[in-house]
Structures are given as C-alpha cells and as structure tokens.
Design a protein around this motif. Structure first.
Motif, short mmCIF file in Angstrom:
data_model
loop_
_atom_site.label_atom_id
_atom_site.label_comp_id
_atom_site.label_asym_id
_atom_site.label_seq_id
_atom_site.Cartn_x
_atom_site.Cartn_y
_atom_site.Cartn_z
N ARG A 181 0.85 -1.19 0.00
CA ARG A 181 0.00 0.00 0.00
C ARG A 181 0.88 1.24 0.00
O ARG A 181 1.86 1.31 0.73
CB ARG A 181 -0.88 -0.01 1.25
N SER A 182 0.53 2.21 -0.82
CA SER A 182 1.28 3.47 -0.90
C SER A 182 0.73 4.44 0.15
O SER A 182 -0.48 4.68 0.21
CB SER A 182 1.15 4.07 -2.29
N ILE A 183 1.60 4.98 0.97
CA ILE A 183 1.23 5.97 2.00
C ILE A 183 1.84 7.31 1.58
O ILE A 183 3.06 7.49 1.60
CB ILE A 183 1.75 5.58 3.39
N ASN A 184 0.98 8.25 1.15
CA ASN A 184 1.48 9.57 0.75
C ASN A 184 0.63 10.70 1.34
O ASN A 184 0.78 11.86 0.96
CB ASN A 184 1.56 9.68 -0.77
N GLY A 203 -0.39 14.11 8.98
CA GLY A 203 0.62 14.82 8.19
C GLY A 203 1.89 14.02 7.95
O GLY A 203 2.69 14.36 7.09
N ASP A 204 2.09 12.94 8.70
CA ASP A 204 3.30 12.13 8.54
C ASP A 204 3.30 11.32 7.26
O ASP A 204 4.35 10.97 6.74
CB ASP A 204 3.48 11.18 9.73
N PHE A 244 6.38 10.75 4.76
CA PHE A 244 6.86 9.39 4.51
C PHE A 244 6.88 9.09 3.02
O PHE A 244 7.89 8.63 2.50
CB PHE A 244 5.96 8.38 5.25
N ASP A 245 5.77 9.30 2.33
CA ASP A 245 5.63 9.13 0.87
C ASP A 245 6.33 7.87 0.37
O ASP A 245 7.27 7.92 -0.41
CB ASP A 245 6.15 10.36 0.13
N GLY A 246 5.86 6.71 0.83
CA GLY A 246 6.46 5.45 0.41
C GLY A 246 5.47 4.31 0.52
O GLY A 246 4.29 4.50 0.84
#
Length: 158
Positions: free
Chosen positions: A82-85, A90-91, A95-97
């Motif tokens: 899963r992509s977390i952006n 706000g983290d 992180f954007d990964g």
C-alpha cells in the motif's frame, strides 16, 4: 480460461495481492498430548509449541515468539503493498512510500492461545551459548475475534 497475448495484457489493469484462508492448530489445549512435530506438552516445565525467531539487524540479537500454542483460524486474510502519501496526522506526506498491509478480515479467530515474546541470543534454543529473556507471556482462553489492517513500515526512509 483462455490465453491472453502481451498486447492485450498491456491494456489490462488490476490489483495485486494475496488472499489467504486457513486453520492452524499448534499443541492445542485439550488436543493430543503428543505432537510429533512440535513436541510433547505433557510435562508442565517442558517448553513446547512453535517458535518464530527474527533478527532485528545483521549480527544483532533475536526477537522471538516462543511456545506458541492454540488454534488460529482465518478466512480472507490479505497481503498487499500500500502506498502511503497522505494522512497519519501529516506524517504520510513526509513518509511518501510503500508499506506492507496485512488485512485482517471479519473472521480471524484465536482459541485458547498461549505465547511468549522474548529476546534471545540465538535463533534456536539448541544453539551453543543460547540465552533467552522472556519479555511478556500471554494466555487467551476462549475466542478472540480481530478485524482491521496491520501496516508494516520499513525502518529507514525510502
């Protein structure tokens, strides 16, 4: 089912992941006294059950889930990336990964489960110089039903 050529396949999009269902019994309470794979739990002082060991860093110590016993049943457990952006206060944007997502369905049950979480000097108790420090012991009588998602984040930044 029919074969699909590369040109047709290039125009198809989908979602990757794994869907699992199963029932696992490990030295289940009230079950057979002797289990040829996980050992006998007949003697109270004797360790028995399954053991998962993982090394936290290269040449470092080991964390273990030890003496795992009980019955575990699940239907529709999913595993995907899963992509977390965004989100996460706000983290997520920082992180954007990608993370590993373990999806817990409505039907995941634990019945009469015991386990220990510990720190260990070696992966196996039979290794020379083995030392283990038990951190926590848990015992759950009856049924526990879980649902939701478990996200596994990498230790470093992407």
């Amino acid at each position: 089912m029919t074969a699909v050529d590369d040109a047709t396949l290039a125009g198809i999009s989908g979602q990757g992941g794994i869907y699992l269902s199963g029932d696992i019994s490990i030295n289940e309470l009230g079950g057979p006294v002797e289990d040829s794979y996980f050992g006998s739990c007949e003697e109270l002082a004797k360790k028995c059950g399954a053991r998962f060991a993982y090394q936290l860093k290269e040449n470092g110590g080991w964390m273990v889930l030890d003496e795992i016993r009980g019955n575990f049943a699940f239907e529709g457990l999913t595993l995907r990336v899963r992509s977390i952006n965004s989100g996460f206060g706000g983290d997520g944007e920082v992180f954007d990964g990608d993370v590993l997502e373990l999806g817990l369905p409505d039907v995941i049950r634990f019945h009469d489960v015991r386990f220990k979480i510990a720190g260990s000097s070696m992966a196996r108790p039979s290794d020379p110089g083995f030392r283990q420090t038990d951190i926590i012991s848990a015992e759950m009588q009856g049924n526990v039903i879980m649902e939701g998602n478990l996200l596994v984040f990498p230790a470093g930044t992407p």
